[in-house]
Design a protein around this motif. Structure first.
Motif, PDB file in Angstrom:
ATOM      1  N   LEU A 157       0.103  -1.532   3.026  1.00 41.44           N
ATOM      2  CA  LEU A 157      -0.966  -0.930   3.901  1.00 41.44           C
ATOM      3  C   LEU A 157      -1.282   0.367   4.306  1.00 41.44           C
ATOM      4  O   LEU A 157      -2.219   0.545   5.302  1.00 41.44           O
ATOM      5  N   LYS A 158       0.637   1.145   4.999  1.00 45.94           N
ATOM      6  CA  LYS A 158      -0.063   1.690   5.325  1.00 45.94           C
ATOM      7  C   LYS A 158      -0.629   3.415   5.118  1.00 45.94           C
ATOM      8  O   LYS A 158      -1.071   3.558   5.510  1.00 45.94           O
TER       9      LYS A 158
ATOM     10  N   VAL B  21      -4.303   2.619   6.478  1.00 43.40           N
ATOM     11  CA  VAL B  21      -4.151   3.158   7.344  1.00 43.40           C
ATOM     12  C   VAL B  21      -4.308   4.657   7.135  1.00 43.40           C
ATOM     13  O   VAL B  21      -5.391   5.512   8.104  1.00 43.40           O
TER      14      VAL B  21
ATOM     15  N   PHE C  30      -2.765  -5.611   9.231  1.00 38.45           N
ATOM     16  CA  PHE C  30      -2.550  -5.060  10.013  1.00 38.45           C
ATOM     17  C   PHE C  30      -2.350  -5.046  11.838  1.00 38.45           C
ATOM     18  O   PHE C  30      -2.729  -5.907  12.275  1.00 38.45           O
TER      19      PHE C  30
ATOM     20  N   GLU D  64      -2.807   0.095  15.045  1.00 34.67           N
ATOM     21  CA  GLU D  64      -3.183   1.027  12.998  1.00 34.67           C
ATOM     22  C   GLU D  64      -4.466   0.617  13.240  1.00 34.67           C
ATOM     23  O   GLU D  64      -5.722   1.160  11.889  1.00 34.67           O
TER      24      GLU D  64
END
Length: 462
Positions: A379-380, A383, A341, A345
């Protein structure tokens, strides 16, 4: 006081056990001497060895889950099984079931370190001498194991009788009020009376008995107790929750003047009065924090990259952060950066889900590895939906993902048949909505049954 209440609304074979004690203490399998130690008092290597021995013993002897045994090993550790074996055998000789023994040790593991013959046996004999039947004895000790940590005598007997009275009353379909006048206005009498009042308000047995056996100040007095209780009830705290007791402790501890001073401290940092009381409802203990600690936490969060108004917003959402150490907060940044990250983020996730600041490295890594590496969500998505890091992996995330994987393998998702749905659609919704979306919406009854089996099996096995 009653207006406040209305407002809230063995004969067993000991000889066999003593024979076993002789065998354990003199047999070649065990050392004659018993020793125990906290892992922190030993060298790192020896400490790990002792902890591993303790965990193995708890798993093998009591059938506890490894994770639970590891948690217990942080409270008690021992280097041989001499005394623990004697303790478990003693309980069995009094008629305690394996399930009850496991519950007792889980709640009060220190009993494994107490001398079985010179302490525990004497206390159990004392309670029997007061007329306690085997079923009563096993049930009450299982419910309040810390009672065996008290000294033998009048207090032990009286508390035992009181716990028995509450348990029996709560079994009855007819509600009974136990708040009776006590002849002696002493500490013990006050505790029994006050715990009775809390019981009549609806405070659960687990919380009641913890207060009774401990030296908790809120239930030791009379006038201060009544005044504090009235305030907490009027604040709207639910008596059936632990926050009710936490609030009672906090209000009892501080005078009105002190509370006003604490509120003014927060006002000085930019919080409105209503914000402070909203935070108190979320975490009553946060008023214990000093002005220095509050300021330190705010400055630490600024170091993380949060603006001042963002810091205020984060603390309003999750006031528990105020009690978190500076090092832990700073370490949390490194954990997330190490997982890929960016700092921006990380800040975004903290603003949306402040609990990110206090999650352990093990927890974060385990959950990220599952949703990103195993399920292939980017990963987003984490987030955007940081609350997934707060969900129980075994009971919520894994069972749902098992269903999604099954549907993808059958090519029943999306336009391509094997399209991974958005993370929010799978993990953030309620159980009922998840089942409606991915299980019950199929016309094939056999498929619905199969998917429900996959879902429930995952939850039960965890």
């Amino acid at each position: 006081m009653y207006s406040v209440i209305l407002h809230g609304r063995r004969l067993v074979q000991l000889q066999k056990w003593r024979h076993l004690r002789f065998v354990v203490q003199n047999g070649s399998a065990f050392s004659n001497s018993y020793s125990s130690a906290s892992a922190t008092d030993l060298s790192s290597r020896d400490g790990r060895k002792v902890k591993n021995f303790t965990v193995s013993y708890l798993v093998d002897s009591l059938g506890l889950a490894t994770k639970l045994a590891e948690s217990i090993s942080k409270k008690v550790s021992f280097v041989n099984k001499g005394n623990p074996d004697l303790v478990l055998s003693l309980f069995r000789s009094y008629g305690f079931t394996n399930s009850q023994i496991s519950s007792i040790i889980t709640d009060y593991p220190r009993l494994l370190l107490i001398d079985a013959e010179k302490s525990l046996d004497i206390k159990l004999q004392f309670l029997e001498s007061r007329g306690a039947s085997s079923p009563e004895l096993t049930q009450i000790v299982s419910t309040v194991p810390k009672i065996l940590g008290m000294k033998e005598g009048k207090s032990l007997g009286r508390y035992y009788d009181f716990v028995k009275e509450i348990i029996e009353a709560d079994k009855s379909s007819k509600y009974e009020t136990l708040c009776q006048p006590l002849p002696e206005a002493n500490r013990q009498g006050n505790k029994i009376r006050n715990v009775s009042v809390l019981r009549d308000l609806g405070v659960p047995q687990k919380l009641l008995f913890s207060l009774l056996i401990s030296d908790a100040q809120p239930v030791c007095g009379k006038e201060n107790f009544e005044e504090s209780l009235k305030k907490v009830v009027e604040m709207g705290f639910d008596p059936t929750t632990s926050k009710f007791v936490q609030a009672l402790r906090a209000v009892y501890r501080f005078t009105d003047k002190t509370i006003e001073e604490r509120v003014n401290v927060y006002k000085g940092f930019g919080f409105a009065v209503e914000d402070v009381w909203a935070m108190f409802k979320k975490c009553p203990y946060f008023l214990n924090s000093s002005e220095k600690k509050i300021g330190q936490t705010i400055e630490t969060l600024k170091k993380c990259g949060l603006l001042e108004d963002e810091v205020i917003s984060v603390l309003k959402k999750y006031p528990q952060c105020i009690g978190t150490s500076e090092q832990k907060i700073l370490n949390s940044i490194e954990i997330f950066l190490g997982l890929g990250f960016s700092r921006d983020e990380f800040i975004t996730m903290v603003k949306r889900f402040p609990q990110c600041l206090i999650l352990s490295a093990e927890t974060v890594k385990k959950k990220i590895e599952f949703v990103v590496k195993k399920m292939n969500w980017p990963l987003k998505d984490v987030v955007s939906n940081p609350t997934v890091l707060g969900y129980n992996l075994e009971k919520r995330t894994v069972p749902r993902c098992n269903v999604i994987e099954a549907l993808m393998s059958k090519r029943l998702l999306g336009d391509t048949g094997s399209e991974l749905p958005p993370m929010s659609s799978v993990l953030v919704c309620t159980d009922e909505l998840f089942l409606k979306r991915y299980v019950r919406n199929h016309g094939d009854k056999e498929l619905v049954l199969e998917l429900m089996t996959i879902y429930t099996r995952g939850r039960v096995s965890s």
